[in-house]
Motif scaffolding. Structure first.
Motif, PDB file in Angstrom:
ATOM      1  N   GLN A   1      -3.099  54.700  66.361  1.00  0.00           N
ATOM      2  CA  GLN A   1      -3.756  55.124  67.597  1.00  0.00           C
ATOM      3  C   GLN A   1      -3.177  56.440  68.137  1.00  0.00           C
ATOM      4  OE1 GLN A   1      -6.190  53.122  67.911  1.00  0.00           O
ATOM      5  NE2 GLN A   1      -7.091  53.360  69.938  1.00  0.00           N
ATOM      6  N   ASP A   2      -1.861  56.645  67.989  1.00  0.00           N
ATOM      7  CA  ASP A   2      -1.219  57.880  68.475  1.00  0.00           C
ATOM      8  C   ASP A   2      -1.965  59.137  68.036  1.00  0.00           C
ATOM      9  OD1 ASP A   2       0.729  56.124  69.341  1.00  0.00           O
ATOM     10  OD2 ASP A   2       2.372  57.003  68.174  1.00  0.00           O
ATOM     11  N   SER A   3      -2.501  59.065  66.806  1.00  0.00           N
ATOM     12  CA  SER A   3      -3.079  60.284  66.240  1.00  0.00           C
ATOM     13  C   SER A   3      -4.277  60.790  67.043  1.00  0.00           C
ATOM     14  CB  SER A   3      -3.480  60.057  64.778  1.00  0.00           C
ATOM     15  OG  SER A   3      -4.487  59.069  64.694  1.00  0.00           O
TER      16      SER A   3
ATOM     17  N   TRP B   1      -6.537  65.345  69.836  1.00  0.00           N
ATOM     18  CA  TRP B   1      -7.092  65.905  71.076  1.00  0.00           C
ATOM     19  C   TRP B   1      -6.259  67.112  71.512  1.00  0.00           C
ATOM     20  CZ3 TRP B   1      -4.962  66.325  76.061  1.00  0.00           C
ATOM     21  CH2 TRP B   1      -5.863  66.713  77.071  1.00  0.00           C
ATOM     22  N   LEU B   2      -4.955  66.958  71.438  1.00  0.00           N
ATOM     23  CA  LEU B   2      -4.062  68.062  71.831  1.00  0.00           C
ATOM     24  C   LEU B   2      -4.267  69.285  70.935  1.00  0.00           C
ATOM     25  CD1 LEU B   2      -0.433  66.825  72.651  1.00  0.00           C
ATOM     26  CD2 LEU B   2      -1.840  68.404  73.991  1.00  0.00           C
TER      27      LEU B   2
ATOM     28  N   HIS C   1       0.805  53.946  58.552  1.00  0.00           N
ATOM     29  CA  HIS C   1       0.414  55.249  59.098  1.00  0.00           C
ATOM     30  C   HIS C   1       1.506  55.995  59.876  1.00  0.00           C
ATOM     31  CE1 HIS C   1      -3.522  53.578  58.097  1.00  0.00           C
ATOM     32  NE2 HIS C   1      -4.074  54.741  58.314  1.00  0.00           N
ATOM     33  N   GLU C   2       2.775  55.703  59.660  1.00  0.00           N
ATOM     34  CA  GLU C   2       3.811  56.459  60.399  1.00  0.00           C
ATOM     35  C   GLU C   2       3.797  57.937  60.029  1.00  0.00           C
ATOM     36  OE1 GLU C   2       6.643  53.491  59.082  1.00  0.00           O
ATOM     37  OE2 GLU C   2       7.858  53.926  60.872  1.00  0.00           O
ATOM     38  N   LEU C   3       3.721  58.182  58.698  1.00  0.00           N
ATOM     39  CA  LEU C   3       3.741  59.585  58.274  1.00  0.00           C
ATOM     40  C   LEU C   3       2.433  60.284  58.640  1.00  0.00           C
ATOM     41  CD1 LEU C   3       5.517  59.156  54.811  1.00  0.00           C
ATOM     42  CD2 LEU C   3       6.485  60.202  56.870  1.00  0.00           C
TER      43      LEU C   3
ATOM     44  N   HIS D   1      -0.155  64.418  62.299  1.00  0.00           N
ATOM     45  CA  HIS D   1      -1.013  64.887  63.396  1.00  0.00           C
ATOM     46  C   HIS D   1      -0.194  65.418  64.561  1.00  0.00           C
ATOM     47  CE1 HIS D   1      -5.007  64.431  61.923  1.00  0.00           C
ATOM     48  NE2 HIS D   1      -4.789  63.188  61.520  1.00  0.00           N
ATOM     49  N   LEU D   2       0.972  64.836  64.778  1.00  0.00           N
ATOM     50  CA  LEU D   2       1.863  65.381  65.808  1.00  0.00           C
ATOM     51  C   LEU D   2       2.245  66.819  65.443  1.00  0.00           C
ATOM     52  CD1 LEU D   2       3.882  65.299  68.197  1.00  0.00           C
ATOM     53  CD2 LEU D   2       5.522  64.202  66.658  1.00  0.00           C
ATOM     54  N   ILE D   3       2.594  67.002  64.188  1.00  0.00           N
ATOM     55  CA  ILE D   3       3.008  68.342  63.736  1.00  0.00           C
ATOM     56  C   ILE D   3       1.864  69.341  63.879  1.00  0.00           C
ATOM     57  CG2 ILE D   3       3.676  69.666  61.681  1.00  0.00           C
ATOM     58  CD1 ILE D   3       5.232  67.063  60.783  1.00  0.00           C
TER      59      ILE D   3
END
Lengths: 673, 673
Positions: free
Chosen positions: A98-100, A105-106, A162-164, A169-171
């Motif tokens: 879900q974080d992704s 969006w960011l 899905h951690e990586l 997506h954070l990166i």
């Protein structure tokens, strides 16, 4: 390039997994890299979408991420972050990835801020970045699912958890936000997480020989490498790619370590291909498995291949490209013939009504195509990029930017979607938001960064891959050069490119003559050039000393009747209608029920019209036939039936614009007589 | 009829659920009932199948039931019975309804013994009947699953656990074995079980208001009623039918009683329609849910309607028949458009390559049609019965009787069956035996009892529903009448019917003129009769005083091009080839790969040939075209392609005979030009 990385590593002392190292950041101008800030998109087809994303989609998605959209499944993303940050109490909810959604969006917000500076939006982004930073653990780890729910199980199930993928997506978001605003906070968070990840994986005996279950971090690490010049990120990406599919399979090892006795049970019915681990990547020759994962992997492979010059990896990318786009792609530029596993299947298996054709997979196909173009500027890549963009990618959202398709069928019978379970994944109206909401933010981040896809540069050569009313500012041989496209493409055949260089400068302007175009003309300062003599891999290469010059390009756009390869069973006896890059379809709202009874005569004349009620798209009308049968009397089968053909005017609308009016039947492939 | 039952009840003291009552058995001649012993099937099309079932299928299935077939999934049926009887140690294995495979085999054995007395087979049957009797509990209960595995959970989950379904098959086998051999042991077992069941269910407050999850016992109880004249069996069947679908739904009540809190979760994705409980049966207007269950229910409804004369039930049967056969049936006489739930879907949804079309469902369709014919001797019922029999039912087994199809697609691309999961239920070669082996014994029990379906009687009228080389011995007005058909139907157009009556006897011989036949001639003692003047509901009604007479019937059998209703999306622009009752198909072994490229010209001439290599079936050859495209060069899509048509000889084989040679593509619906 790897040598450059190594040198920089040495110059800046290499990278340890400490917070301090993330601060070492030097922007080295990548000579072939065109940044989004260099490109502005002006009036025209795409500016509508960019404004729509800024005005409607980004605010709407922010509401969705905050669970404030009525009638839409709640996202719970922001809540997850607040819970993980200790700001509120609660349980994790949503998908493990879900974080992704927030990161995507960011990323879209970042790109949008370049075109449309917006202090309030930037403040919202800053605040959510603060929240993300607050969730990051002291060792750099960052994932709300594992922080809240399974803190002891980090990195124990790369295959499913899905951690990586979320890290990737954070990166991507961090790099984008840094490029857009110059603000480093999120980039620092990303580097700290990447530096946390790097020592976990590698060939050394104490490290995990792992790689992501859902590829994404590979291409993200290359972006991080490019912005930081820290070669450990390149090397980590390369490691994930090189290790993938090697025996013994890591996913079996980690399953065994989790206590699973029969490790063969971990694969599910689609097996290793689903995860692209059936073979080491260099031995893979067919595009397999979950379509989004596949194209994200191939994009990462192409990135690494470009940075390292690894010919074996380039060859693998080309083989996979060929298979994917010449055997397994829909005419609308979508991929994934099967809903189970959202997967690719096999050569020429392209059913039109049970397919998946996920919007995200076409976004990923654009990523892959764009990267292949950097390796080898060949029209075959830009043609597919354009096909995916103008058809499936924007079919993924409604013309008002508020509703979305996840699945993009080429033929729809609404009742079948509701009552025949093999089609229950197919919707005939776009949905407001999804529990698993990967597609809407993926559309947003791709379209807001469209500027990156229009042009590219290679030494003293500037490529125009896409015809978009836009402007590129680039320094060539120390001269500021402006390249400005004016066009109403894809509706109009004419593109004007004005070149304005401060100093007279020699370079090659390579302009794509699309594969679909059978008749093109290019004039430089009103003198038509002999295209045949300058064509190379589908690009007209115009080399001269440029100062103030003007090009006129005419790309003839007759309505085309497209046939599918005779091996495609589903399209037998049918044609698809295409004009320019736009694939068309019939809709019930224009043509009545039973589209299956419409037959297109072989020599029909097409009339092109602008449709004011449908966002000014070009629609196509023609005289066709509707099959009529007399006296059916409610019978199901009859022998020796006389078929008569009743003349009927039919109306085709762009595929991307379907399902924006009264819901009903739709078909792309129409029978021919 | 219910009155007769009641009278008999009174005469014989009614029935209590005691063992003794089962012994009260009186055969009352049902005036309309033709027993299998009255009909012999001689040389011709069906004698091959009957011999095959006797010589190959019955022994082979016996081996399978005993887990002695190499490379086939073990059945474990006999083991389950031996475990339940305490003869061996072990665990129950197989489906919860595994018992029914043995019962269906026994039913087929019974019918086969009538045509082919066989002391050894009868001894084997007697032994297995002894085993079944040994498993029966002292209270009459009989089900190996519950006896071995969940003795405390009897009748607690009618929806899923198939207890009443298995009881139904036991009853059918028992009635058949009694009719064939006169031996009562199994019939006594069945009566004891039925007498055990009867007091469990009913409207009284202490009884369960239940009915089976898988219908079957309804029609079985009518058979038991007919052979015993015990009206409680008729009443119990009627109760199951009347109660079905009434609110509150029994399946929700029993789930609640099992401790399931959210009773809405019990329905699965296909919901109440799957079980035909969405409405009370008299309010059902569309054929819904699991196809086999549906037609078994409708057969039971028709049985009860016929016995009770209940017009509301007759009307419901007719509505469901109309919907099923005029909106939801394949040209091959199969039903079930969807693999998920092996289910019916909605009107005109007839996909050819993802359908289920279970062999058992066509067997059940024959049951339903046969019962409707008893209610109303109308050609529409016998036409469908014939269509199902000659196409899907016998497509269910290989020409050598050793391999079986469960699913009967109308179009097959072998690679898609292996690689696209929406088609993974579709096999392109018949399988030796199945873990869930309902179909093979169902084919066997239907075909061995085919004699029951050929003729029927109603007062002083004898109907000929099917043209089969066969002989009926019937008593009419106290005279022994022999009606003997001689024919090579379905390959030949001519049928001779010789009537031989001991005394000159007046009755009506009603012979079916099939709906597919556009040109029929009937001669009585060489004098052609005016068909128009004697036709009624598709039957030529020939009333006369018969003694030694001969009829010649000619049913013209040109090759027909069948079109599907314009609402059937999947068959648009295509035709199916049919001759007589036989639907044809193209196979790769005859016509090469890519059958999709074959186009049938509108005016082709068909040549009919006998094929010695394919069991002497008639095959059809014609000149057709194969589409050719020049210079595809491995491209996937091309514009403005020139199609040329290359003349090619194509060969159609009967659909039922497909997949008996080299495996490959198959299609029933062929494009037309």
């Amino acid at each position: 390039m790897i040598k450059l990385g190594n040198i920089l590593d040495r110059v800046f002392g290499g990278c340890k997994s400490t917070f301090a190292n993330c601060m070492v950041m030097i922007m080295v101008k990548n000579k072939n890299f065109i940044s989004l800030k260099q490109v502005s998109i002006n009036n025209g087809f795409w500016s509508y979408y960019l404004k729509l994303i800024k005005d409607v989609m980004i605010p709407y998605q922010w509401e969705a991420l905050n669970d404030r959209v009525p009638d839409a499944e709640p996202s719970h993303v922001i809540k997850n972050f607040k819970i993980a940050a200790g700001e509120i109490q609660g349980e994790f909810a949503g998908m493990v990835f879900q974080d992704s959604d927030l990161y995507k969006w960011l990323e879209a917000v970042s790109y949008s801020l370049i075109a449309y500076p917006d202090a309030e939006l930037e403040r919202t982004a800053d605040e959510v970045i603060d929240l993300i930073a607050k969730v990051q653990q002291s060792d750099g780890y960052l994932n709300t699912y594992f922080t809240i729910k399974e803190p002891d199980k980090k990195w124990s199930n790369l295959k499913d958890c899905h951690e990586l993928y979320c890290a990737g997506h954070l990166i991507e978001a961090a790099v984008a936000y840094y490029e857009a605003t110059g603000k480093k906070k999120l980039l620092d968070v990303a580097c700290r997480f990447a530096d946390h990840i790097d020592p976990v994986f590698g060939p050394e005996s104490h490290k995990k020989k792992g790689y992501p279950g859902h590829e994404e971090i590979e291409l993200a690490l290359i972006k991080l490498y490019k912005v930081t010049n820290n070669s450990r990120y390149l090397n980590l990406s390369k490691y994930f790619i090189d290790e993938r599919g090697k025996k013994p399979l890591y996913f079996e090892i980690e399953a065994y370590n989790r206590g699973i006795k029969n490790i063969h049970n971990i694969w599910g019915e689609l097996g290793k291909k689903y995860f692209q681990v059936h073979l080491p990547v260099r031995e893979q020759t067919t595009a397999e498995g979950h379509a989004v994962r596949a194209v994200y992997l191939y994009s990462g492979m192409a990135d690494v291949a470009l940075e390292t010059g690894d010919q074996s990896l380039i060859d693998a990318c080309k083989r996979l490209w060929d298979n994917l786009t010449k055997k397994r792609m829909y005419v609308t530029g979508s991929i994934g013939s099967m809903s189970i596993g959202e997967s690719l299947t096999f050569d020429y298996d392209l059913p039109n009504d049970t397919n998946y054709s996920e919007t995200c997979a076409s976004v990923g196909l654009v990523f892959f195509a764009h990267r292949m173009l950097q390796i080898d500027p060949d029209r075959q890549y830009s043609d597919v990029m354009e096909r995916a963009l103008y058809n499936t990618v924007i079919s993924g959202m409604s013309l008002d930017g508020k509703k979305f398709f996840y699945v993009n069928p080429l033929e729809v019978w609404p009742e079948a979607c509701e009552k025949n379970k093999v089609k229950s994944h197919v919707k005939y109206t776009r949905q407001p938001w999804f529990g698993c909401a990967c597609c809407p933010p993926n559309i947003a981040r791709l379209l807001t960064s469209l500027g990156k896809y229009i042009y590219s540069k290679k030494a003293k050569e500037v490529f125009v891959h896409l015809y978009v009313d836009s402007e590129l500012k680039e320094k060539i041989s120390e001269s500021e050069v402006n390249i400005k496209q004016s066009t109403q493409y894809p509706w109009d055949e004419k593109i004007i490119i004005d070149i304005d260089s401060k100093k007279e400068t020699e370079f090659t302007l390579s302009i794509r003559i699309p594969g679909w175009c059978k008749e093109a003309k290019v004039k430089v300062n009103n003198n038509e050039i002999d295209l045949d003599s300058v064509m190379e891999k589908g690009y007209a290469k115009i080399n001269r000393r440029w100062k103030h010059d003007s090009l006129e390009i005419y790309l003839s756009m007759p309505v085309m009747r497209i046939k599918a390869n005779p091996n495609v069973r589903e399209d037998e006896g049918k044609v698809a209608i295409q004009r320019g890059p736009i694939v068309y379809c019939l809709e019930e709202v224009d043509n009545g029920k039973n589209l299956n009874n419409i037959v297109l005569p072989r020599n029909c004349e097409f009339e092109i019209k602008k449709d004011k009620d449908l966002n000014d798209v070009c629609v196509i009308e023609t005289d066709a036939f509707r099959e009529k049968y007399e006296d059916w009397n409610d019978e199901l089968y009859k022998s020796d039936v006389k078929v008569s053909y009743e003349k009927t005017r039919v109306r085709f609308v762009p595929y991307f614009a379907w399902a924006n009016r009264t819901p009903g039947e739709m078909e792309v492939w129409v029978r021919e007589k």
